[in-house]
Design an enzyme around this catalytic site. Structure first.
Site, PDB file in Angstrom:
ATOM      1  N   GLY A  69     -66.085 -39.294  28.600  1.00 54.04           N
ATOM      2  CA  GLY A  69     -65.162 -38.184  28.823  1.00 54.04           C
ATOM      3  C   GLY A  69     -63.931 -38.299  27.931  1.00 54.04           C
ATOM      4  O   GLY A  69     -63.783 -39.241  27.140  1.00 54.04           O
ATOM      5  N   VAL A  85     -60.684 -38.846  28.687  1.00 47.22           N
ATOM      6  CA  VAL A  85     -59.834 -40.009  28.990  1.00 47.22           C
ATOM      7  C   VAL A  85     -60.612 -41.299  28.721  1.00 47.22           C
ATOM      8  O   VAL A  85     -60.079 -42.260  28.150  1.00 47.22           O
ATOM      9  CB  VAL A  85     -59.314 -39.944  30.446  1.00 47.22           C
ATOM     10  CG1 VAL A  85     -58.580 -41.221  30.829  1.00 47.22           C
ATOM     11  CG2 VAL A  85     -58.392 -38.736  30.612  1.00 47.22           C
ATOM     12  N   THR A 104     -65.604 -32.316  36.626  1.00 43.99           N
ATOM     13  CA  THR A 104     -64.393 -31.650  36.142  1.00 43.99           C
ATOM     14  C   THR A 104     -64.570 -30.153  35.858  1.00 43.99           C
ATOM     15  O   THR A 104     -63.636 -29.520  35.352  1.00 43.99           O
ATOM     16  CB  THR A 104     -63.874 -32.329  34.850  1.00 43.99           C
ATOM     17  OG1 THR A 104     -64.932 -32.357  33.888  1.00 43.99           O
ATOM     18  CG2 THR A 104     -63.395 -33.736  35.121  1.00 43.99           C
ATOM     19  N   ASP A 115     -53.018 -32.098  38.896  1.00 48.40           N
ATOM     20  CA  ASP A 115     -51.927 -31.207  39.304  1.00 48.40           C
ATOM     21  C   ASP A 115     -52.431 -30.090  40.219  1.00 48.40           C
ATOM     22  O   ASP A 115     -51.642 -29.472  40.929  1.00 48.40           O
ATOM     23  CB  ASP A 115     -51.253 -30.599  38.064  1.00 48.40           C
ATOM     24  CG  ASP A 115     -52.238 -29.888  37.142  1.00 48.40           C
ATOM     25  OD1 ASP A 115     -53.419 -30.282  37.101  1.00 48.40           O
ATOM     26  OD2 ASP A 115     -51.827 -28.932  36.456  1.00 48.40           O
ATOM     27  N   TYR A 140     -62.679 -27.818  43.546  1.00 50.06           N
ATOM     28  CA  TYR A 140     -62.368 -28.966  42.681  1.00 50.06           C
ATOM     29  C   TYR A 140     -61.110 -29.675  43.172  1.00 50.06           C
ATOM     30  O   TYR A 140     -61.095 -30.901  43.354  1.00 50.06           O
ATOM     31  CB  TYR A 140     -62.185 -28.488  41.230  1.00 50.06           C
ATOM     32  CG  TYR A 140     -61.561 -29.515  40.315  1.00 50.06           C
ATOM     33  CD1 TYR A 140     -62.304 -30.586  39.829  1.00 50.06           C
ATOM     34  CD2 TYR A 140     -60.222 -29.428  39.923  1.00 50.06           C
ATOM     35  CE1 TYR A 140     -61.724 -31.546  38.978  1.00 50.06           C
ATOM     36  CE2 TYR A 140     -59.641 -30.361  39.082  1.00 50.06           C
ATOM     37  CZ  TYR A 140     -60.401 -31.413  38.614  1.00 50.06           C
ATOM     38  OH  TYR A 140     -59.824 -32.351  37.783  1.00 50.06           O
ATOM     39  N   LYS A 161     -60.738 -33.477  44.682  1.00 52.35           N
ATOM     40  CA  LYS A 161     -59.914 -34.503  44.045  1.00 52.35           C
ATOM     41  C   LYS A 161     -58.881 -35.063  45.026  1.00 52.35           C
ATOM     42  O   LYS A 161     -58.593 -36.266  45.024  1.00 52.35           O
ATOM     43  CB  LYS A 161     -59.204 -33.927  42.806  1.00 52.35           C
ATOM     44  CG  LYS A 161     -60.115 -33.570  41.644  1.00 52.35           C
ATOM     45  CD  LYS A 161     -60.797 -34.769  40.995  1.00 52.35           C
ATOM     46  CE  LYS A 161     -59.840 -35.692  40.289  1.00 52.35           C
ATOM     47  NZ  LYS A 161     -60.553 -36.839  39.644  1.00 52.35           N
ATOM     48  N   TRP A 170     -53.669 -30.592  32.590  1.00 48.97           N
ATOM     49  CA  TRP A 170     -54.045 -29.891  31.348  1.00 48.97           C
ATOM     50  C   TRP A 170     -54.454 -30.880  30.250  1.00 48.97           C
ATOM     51  O   TRP A 170     -53.911 -30.883  29.149  1.00 48.97           O
ATOM     52  CB  TRP A 170     -52.892 -29.007  30.869  1.00 48.97           C
ATOM     53  CG  TRP A 170     -52.503 -27.889  31.780  1.00 48.97           C
ATOM     54  CD1 TRP A 170     -52.820 -27.718  33.096  1.00 48.97           C
ATOM     55  CD2 TRP A 170     -51.694 -26.748  31.432  1.00 48.97           C
ATOM     56  NE1 TRP A 170     -52.266 -26.565  33.585  1.00 48.97           N
ATOM     57  CE2 TRP A 170     -51.574 -25.954  32.581  1.00 48.97           C
ATOM     58  CE3 TRP A 170     -51.052 -26.342  30.255  1.00 48.97           C
ATOM     59  CZ2 TRP A 170     -50.827 -24.757  32.593  1.00 48.97           C
ATOM     60  CZ3 TRP A 170     -50.320 -25.158  30.270  1.00 48.97           C
ATOM     61  CH2 TRP A 170     -50.221 -24.387  31.430  1.00 48.97           C
TER      62      TRP A 170
HETATM   63  P1  NDP Z   1     -64.279 -35.161  31.236  1.00 46.23           P
HETATM   64  O1  NDP Z   1     -64.899 -33.961  31.849  1.00 46.23           O
HETATM   65  O2  NDP Z   1     -63.942 -35.160  29.794  1.00 46.23           O
HETATM   66  O3  NDP Z   1     -65.256 -36.416  31.493  1.00 46.23           O
HETATM   67  C1  NDP Z   1     -65.820 -36.643  32.741  1.00 46.23           C
HETATM   68  C2  NDP Z   1     -66.579 -37.943  32.698  1.00 46.23           C
HETATM   69  O4  NDP Z   1     -67.185 -38.123  33.977  1.00 46.23           O
HETATM   70  C3  NDP Z   1     -67.714 -37.962  31.647  1.00 46.23           C
HETATM   71  O5  NDP Z   1     -67.817 -39.262  31.126  1.00 46.23           O
HETATM   72  C4  NDP Z   1     -68.951 -37.632  32.515  1.00 46.23           C
HETATM   73  O6  NDP Z   1     -70.143 -38.147  32.009  1.00 46.23           O
HETATM   74  C5  NDP Z   1     -68.567 -38.386  33.779  1.00 46.23           C
HETATM   75  N1  NDP Z   1     -69.332 -37.907  34.929  1.00 46.23           N
HETATM   76  C6  NDP Z   1     -69.351 -36.665  35.455  1.00 46.23           C
HETATM   77  N2  NDP Z   1     -70.193 -36.608  36.506  1.00 46.23           N
HETATM   78  C7  NDP Z   1     -70.715 -37.860  36.641  1.00 46.23           C
HETATM   79  C8  NDP Z   1     -71.640 -38.456  37.533  1.00 46.23           C
HETATM   80  N3  NDP Z   1     -72.216 -37.759  38.513  1.00 46.23           N
HETATM   81  N4  NDP Z   1     -71.930 -39.753  37.378  1.00 46.23           N
HETATM   82  C9  NDP Z   1     -71.368 -40.491  36.395  1.00 46.23           C
HETATM   83  N5  NDP Z   1     -70.484 -39.993  35.518  1.00 46.23           N
HETATM   84  C10 NDP Z   1     -70.157 -38.694  35.623  1.00 46.23           C
HETATM   85  O7  NDP Z   1     -63.003 -35.546  32.122  1.00 46.23           O
HETATM   86  P2  NDP Z   1     -61.517 -35.871  31.640  1.00 46.23           P
HETATM   87  O8  NDP Z   1     -61.516 -37.072  30.757  1.00 46.23           O
HETATM   88  O9  NDP Z   1     -60.886 -34.609  31.170  1.00 46.23           O
HETATM   89  O10 NDP Z   1     -60.833 -36.223  33.048  1.00 46.23           O
HETATM   90  C11 NDP Z   1     -60.531 -37.557  33.437  1.00 46.23           C
HETATM   91  C12 NDP Z   1     -59.855 -37.527  34.777  1.00 46.23           C
HETATM   92  O11 NDP Z   1     -58.671 -36.743  34.704  1.00 46.23           O
HETATM   93  C13 NDP Z   1     -60.699 -36.913  35.906  1.00 46.23           C
HETATM   94  O12 NDP Z   1     -60.459 -37.622  37.088  1.00 46.23           O
HETATM   95  C14 NDP Z   1     -60.138 -35.508  36.037  1.00 46.23           C
HETATM   96  O13 NDP Z   1     -60.328 -34.993  37.335  1.00 46.23           O
HETATM   97  C15 NDP Z   1     -58.683 -35.759  35.732  1.00 46.23           C
HETATM   98  N6  NDP Z   1     -57.959 -34.585  35.247  1.00 46.23           N
HETATM   99  C16 NDP Z   1     -58.475 -33.850  34.204  1.00 46.23           C
HETATM  100  C17 NDP Z   1     -57.808 -32.723  33.763  1.00 46.23           C
HETATM  101  C18 NDP Z   1     -58.337 -31.893  32.651  1.00 46.23           C
HETATM  102  O14 NDP Z   1     -57.699 -30.895  32.290  1.00 46.23           O
HETATM  103  N7  NDP Z   1     -59.485 -32.229  32.050  1.00 46.23           N
HETATM  104  C19 NDP Z   1     -56.532 -32.294  34.379  1.00 46.23           C
HETATM  105  C20 NDP Z   1     -56.080 -33.161  35.449  1.00 46.23           C
HETATM  106  C21 NDP Z   1     -56.783 -34.258  35.848  1.00 46.23           C
HETATM  107  P3  NDP Z   1     -71.100 -37.259  31.051  1.00 46.23           P
HETATM  108  O15 NDP Z   1     -70.432 -37.233  29.715  1.00 46.23           O
HETATM  109  O16 NDP Z   1     -72.391 -38.005  31.069  1.00 46.23           O
HETATM  110  O17 NDP Z   1     -71.182 -35.898  31.695  1.00 46.23           O
END
Ligand code: NDP
Length: 312
Positions: free
Chosen positions: A17, A19, A68, A108, A131, A135, A156
């Site tokens: 992902g 982060v 997400t 947020d 969602y 969370k 964001w």
């Molecule tokens: P991404 O959507 O970029 O990445 C999500 C990650 O979770 C990917 O590695 C994905 O794997 C993995 N994942 C999803 N479902 C599963 C599952 N069932 N089993 C194992 N792995 C899984 O997320 P971000 O990096 O954007 O977000 C990081 C954190 O920040 C999260 O907790 C999110 O809620 C939080 N956040 C994000 C925001 C945003 O705007 N994006 C805003 C505020 C908070 P795969 O690549 O295989 O799908």
């Protein structure tokens, strides 16, 4: 850092992902990271979480994995809750069992957006979407199940990888001469690389501290400042243009529009600026202005695009 810092003692979930990738690219964290990807840990399979943590017995677990897709969550509440609410609780229970500390990320969107000044960690939550509710449940699971935990609410998130607002605006600005962007959502764009840097500071600061240290707990981290989606899009177009992206759109052709023009299944908070004074005071972290990281991410996208452009 602790004596064992050279080992791969930080188990990272969600390495693919935004982060997760930034954590893997971070100088101080990378040497410690052991990746548990989807093939070994599926958040919706608690047994896979338990066995990965029990066999790795890490010093830290960083949970950057989450469901997400805010829109799709409205149609798939069971999957969203399994990944965002049940899984963090299981992670925290196992961390407590093996003596690991946990870093977890939240959103947020736990707030309803009715405030007009930045939300403190203690502000009342009122999630508007599946969602957001999932969370919020996940935060509680972490806090209730593991003493040594840090949960970072952020907003964001964007980076050069994955799907995010910055990349969508950039793509549209390359394809079209006019963009319409909502101007009634206020928040703070936060780069994934900032969250990796914040995570590194927290891991280094709390590596050897006991569970009764006052710094464990819930924090807000976002870049400094605040913006509407519309002003954010204008800044992306301005900064991309300065960096030589061959855009069709100009800052003046980014047109503000009400979010009512783009009906969505999931309701978003109209205002979700997070107060960061707690994390600044506890860890000496100074968030940069949000525009700085926009420029840095555009630089990376420019560098990545350059070889393709030469071969086009
Ligand atoms: P991404 O959507 O970029 O990445 C999500 C990650 O979770 C990917 O590695 C994905 O794997 C993995 N994942 C999803 N479902 C599963 C599952 N069932 N089993 C194992 N792995 C899984 O997320 P971000 O990096 O954007 O977000 C990081 C954190 O920040 C999260 O907790 C999110 O809620 C939080 N956040 C994000 C925001 C945003 O705007 N994006 C805003 C505020 C908070 P795969 O690549 O295989 O799908």
């Amino acid at each position: 850092m602790g004596a064992e810092a050279s080992h791969r003692d930080l188990l990272l979930l969600g390495a693919s992902g935004q982060v997760g990738r930034a954590i893997c690219a971070h100088d101080q964290l990378a040497p410690r990271v052991a990746i548990a990807d989807r093939t070994s840990v599926d958040l919706t399979e608690p047994a896979s979480i338990r066995s990965a943590i029990r066999s790795a017995r890490p010093r830290w677990i960083v949970n950057a994995a989450a469901y997400t897709n805010v829109e799709l969550a409205e149609d798939e509440p069971e999957r969203a809750f399994a990944a965002n609410a049940v899984a963090p609780r299981v992670i925290a229970e196992e961390a407590q069992t093996v003596g690991a500390a946990v870093v977890h990320y939240s959103t947020d969107y736990v707030f309803d957006g009715k405030a007009r000044e930045p939300y403190a960690e203690s502000a009342a939550t009122a999630p508007l979407s599946v969602y957001a509710a999932s969370k919020l449940d996940g935060e509680r699971g972490i806090a209730e199940s593991c003493e040594r935990h840090v949960t970072i609410r952020t907003s964001w998130v964007y980076s050069e990888h994955g799907k995010n607002f910055l990349k969508t605006v950039l793509r549209l600005a390359l394809e079209r001469d006019k963009l319409t962007i909502v101007d009634d959502e206020t928040g703070v764009p936060t780069a994934a690389h900032e969250l990796a840097a914040v995570t590194a500071v927290i891991v280094a600061s709390l590596d050897d501290v006991a569970e009764n240290d006052a710094r464990w707990g819930l924090y807000h981290y976002a870049a400094a400042g605040a913006t509407s989606r519309h002003a954010y899009a204008k800044d992306i177009v301005t900064q991309a243009s300065v960096r030589g992206f061959p855009l069709l759109a100009t800052p003046d052709s980014v047109i503000p529009v009400s979010s009512a023009a783009f009906p969505m299944k999931a309701e978003r908070p109209g205002y979700s600026v997070l107060s960061t004074s707690k994390i600044e005071n506890a860890f000496g972290i100074a968030p940069p202005p949000w525009q700085d990281s926009v420029g840095q991410v555009l630089e990376r996208l420019k560098t990545e695009a350059a070889p393709e452009a030469r071969h086009a």
